[in-house]
Design a protein around this motif. Structure first.
Motif, PDB file in Angstrom:
ATOM      1  N   ALA A 289       0.859  -1.209   0.000  1.00 51.76           N
ATOM      2  CA  ALA A 289       0.000   0.000   0.000  1.00 51.76           C
ATOM      3  C   ALA A 289       0.879   1.238   0.000  1.00 51.76           C
ATOM      4  CB  ALA A 289      -0.895   0.010   1.229  1.00 51.76           C
ATOM      5  N   CYS A 290       0.483   2.264  -0.759  1.00 47.48           N
ATOM      6  CA  CYS A 290       1.184   3.543  -0.685  1.00 47.48           C
ATOM      7  C   CYS A 290       0.918   4.131   0.699  1.00 47.48           C
ATOM      8  CB  CYS A 290       0.669   4.503  -1.747  1.00 47.48           C
ATOM      9  SG  CYS A 290       0.866   3.848  -3.397  1.00 47.48           S
ATOM     10  N   CYS A 293      -2.149   6.373   1.104  1.00 47.29           N
ATOM     11  CA  CYS A 293      -3.409   5.632   1.103  1.00 47.29           C
ATOM     12  C   CYS A 293      -3.626   4.981   2.474  1.00 47.29           C
ATOM     13  CB  CYS A 293      -3.303   4.553   0.022  1.00 47.29           C
ATOM     14  SG  CYS A 293      -4.841   4.003  -0.676  1.00 47.29           S
ATOM     15  N   GLY A 320      -3.792  -1.824  -1.038  1.00 39.24           N
ATOM     16  CA  GLY A 320      -2.436  -1.933  -1.572  1.00 39.24           C
ATOM     17  C   GLY A 320      -2.366  -2.407  -3.007  1.00 39.24           C
ATOM     18  N   GLN A 321      -1.227  -2.074  -3.616  1.00 44.16           N
ATOM     19  CA  GLN A 321      -1.023  -2.406  -5.032  1.00 44.16           C
ATOM     20  C   GLN A 321      -0.878  -3.911  -5.261  1.00 44.16           C
ATOM     21  OE1 GLN A 321       1.899   0.357  -6.871  1.00 44.16           O
ATOM     22  NE2 GLN A 321       1.899   1.304  -4.852  1.00 44.16           N
ATOM     23  N   GLY A 334      -9.376   1.917  -2.365  1.00 48.73           N
ATOM     24  CA  GLY A 334      -8.603   2.461  -3.477  1.00 48.73           C
ATOM     25  C   GLY A 334      -8.709   1.611  -4.741  1.00 48.73           C
ATOM     26  N   VAL A 335      -8.338   2.231  -5.863  1.00 48.64           N
ATOM     27  CA  VAL A 335      -8.513   1.589  -7.175  1.00 48.64           C
ATOM     28  C   VAL A 335      -7.780   0.247  -7.314  1.00 48.64           C
ATOM     29  CG1 VAL A 335      -8.999   3.662  -8.536  1.00 48.64           C
ATOM     30  CG2 VAL A 335      -6.639   2.992  -8.148  1.00 48.64           C
ATOM     31  N   CYS A 336      -6.739   0.069  -6.541  1.00 50.02           N
ATOM     32  CA  CYS A 336      -5.981  -1.192  -6.638  1.00 50.02           C
ATOM     33  C   CYS A 336      -6.818  -2.396  -6.226  1.00 50.02           C
ATOM     34  CB  CYS A 336      -4.754  -1.148  -5.732  1.00 50.02           C
ATOM     35  SG  CYS A 336      -3.549   0.027  -6.284  1.00 50.02           S
ATOM     36  N   GLY A 346     -10.856   5.791  -5.695  1.00 56.14           N
ATOM     37  CA  GLY A 346      -9.937   6.868  -5.330  1.00 56.14           C
ATOM     38  C   GLY A 346      -8.512   6.347  -5.321  1.00 56.14           C
ATOM     39  N   CYS A 347      -7.570   7.280  -5.503  1.00 55.12           N
ATOM     40  CA  CYS A 347      -6.159   6.877  -5.548  1.00 55.12           C
ATOM     41  C   CYS A 347      -5.289   8.045  -5.071  1.00 55.12           C
ATOM     42  CB  CYS A 347      -5.775   6.463  -6.972  1.00 55.12           C
ATOM     43  SG  CYS A 347      -4.061   5.959  -7.163  1.00 55.12           S
ATOM     44  N   PRO A 348      -5.193   8.263  -3.773  1.00 53.55           N
ATOM     45  CA  PRO A 348      -5.839   7.520  -2.703  1.00 53.55           C
ATOM     46  C   PRO A 348      -7.183   8.140  -2.332  1.00 53.55           C
ATOM     47  CG  PRO A 348      -4.272   9.092  -1.771  1.00 53.55           C
ATOM     48  CD  PRO A 348      -4.243   9.275  -3.257  1.00 53.55           C
TER      49      PRO A 348
END
Ligand code: SF4
Length: 362
Positions: A289-290, A293, A320-321, A334-336, A346-348
């Protein structure tokens, strides 16, 4: 830079980010060559910035270096820590002594300064004279929670520019109204928020949340309104923001703002988590995850806990990605996490967006 603009830069390299964001907004075009530039960090107490309490000296060093490279020589750093600590100790513990020496910038202790009475409507406020003497004031607060006012960011950070006796009086006046009035008595020209690491709910630090962003703006009301949004607070829970708008200090309606995101967060590293944060995220599965985010999610879960709604969430939360393209049973942030059977876009997504969606589901 227009007053309705907010610049957001994601990352975790404060020195570099300060220079990048200033290059974007070109502050050199609005400061006179010989003007006295004052930098006001948040050094509420003598605790290093990795606690989430104080402004990272690396962010301040980026601002000083940028200004000096543009030929500005008349720069000071000014602060008055809270009543329980000495500013000189905070300067030393937080790394500002070294910074001052490296760049030849004086450190002003506002706890030792004389003050002047400024009348704002029916209230007289004592403001430190050295802060009033500054021609261009750069406010550098930390994006963090506060045990009495919910958040502390641009508007409240000016409380370091009043004498200790006045700080005590502000508490007897209920904090919110005098904070707004202070911002009428002492105006700031630019705000650069250290939103890289700020505390979850306490101005003293101890539960740092990595939020990985620097926010720049000229309107402290708008900056604080945005800070409240990304930390998941209802604006009405922080009365000083509305009071400041009523005093025509700025605009709190984010719908009128132009929010310019200069990049996307790439920082997947989530630093150490305190016990309080571990408890909040016990139901969260995180994979790459960023930090921005994840930080927003932590604030959202904290707000839900305060409302007694956290334990209503009876499914796993994914962020997270690492979850891109995966089918997930639970709720995705989030979009991931599009592959989750319920997901928040959202991103984030901001903390307020996460709260709204979670409340609509649970
Ligand atoms: S949605 Fe994915 S890419 Fe966007 S901020 Fe969150 S983790 Fe990062």
């Amino acid at each position: 830079m227009d007053k309705n603009e907010l610049y957001i830069l994601y990352g975790n390299e404060p020195h570099k980010m300060a220079k990048e964001i200033l290059a974007e907004i070109k502050i050199e075009e609005e400061i006179g060559r010989d003007e006295l530039i004052g930098i006001k960090p948040n050094l509420v107490l003598a605790r290093s910035s990795d606690s989430g309490a104080t402004t990272d000296p690396e962010l301040v060093s980026g601002v000083i270096e940028y200004l000096q490279e543009k030929g500005f020589k008349n720069i000071i750093i000014l602060e008055g820590s809270w009543i329980g600590d000495r500013t000189t100790r905070a300067y030393q513990v937080c790394g500002y002594d070294k910074l001052a020496e490296k760049y030849g910038v004086p450190l002003i202790d506002l706890q030792q300064d004389s003050a002047k009475n400024i009348k704002v409507k029916e209230l007289e406020i004592k403001v430190c004279e050295k802060a009033l003497a500054v021609d261009y004031l750069i406010n550098m607060p930390v994006l963090k929670g506060h045990c009495q006012t919910g958040i502390t960011c641009a508007l409240k950070n000016l409380k370091g520019c009043i004498p200790d006796s006045e700080k005590r009086r502000f508490h007897t006046l209920g904090l919110h109204k005098p904070i707004a009035y202070l911002n009428k008595a002492l105006q700031q020209d630019l705000i650069i928020v250290d939103g890289i690491l700020g505390d979850l709910d306490f101005e003293e630090g101890g539960n740092p949340v990595q939020m990985n962003r620097v926010i720049a703006g000229k309107d402290p009301v708008l900056v604080d309104s945005y800070a409240a949004e990304i930390m998941g607070h209802n604006i009405d829970d922080i009365p000083y923001i509305r009071f400041a708008q009523e005093l025509i200090i700025g605009e709190m309606d984010l719908g009128k703002a132009r929010i310019i995101e200069l990049n996307k967060d790439k920082g997947a590293a989530i630093k150490r988590k305190s016990g309080k944060i571990k408890r909040l995220v016990q139901n969260v599965e995180e994979e790459m995850a960023c930090s921005a985010c994840f930080g927003n999610l932590v604030h959202a879960l904290k707000r839900l806990e305060e409302q007694g709604r956290l334990n209503h969430i009876n499914e796993k939360i994914f962020i997270g990605q690492g979850f891109q393209g995966k089918e997930l049973t639970g709720i995705g942030i989030g979009v991931c996490t599009k592959g989750a059977h319920k997901f928040i876009k959202g991103c984030p997504p901001t903390a307020s967006e996460i709260i709204k969606e979670l409340l609509s589901i649970y």
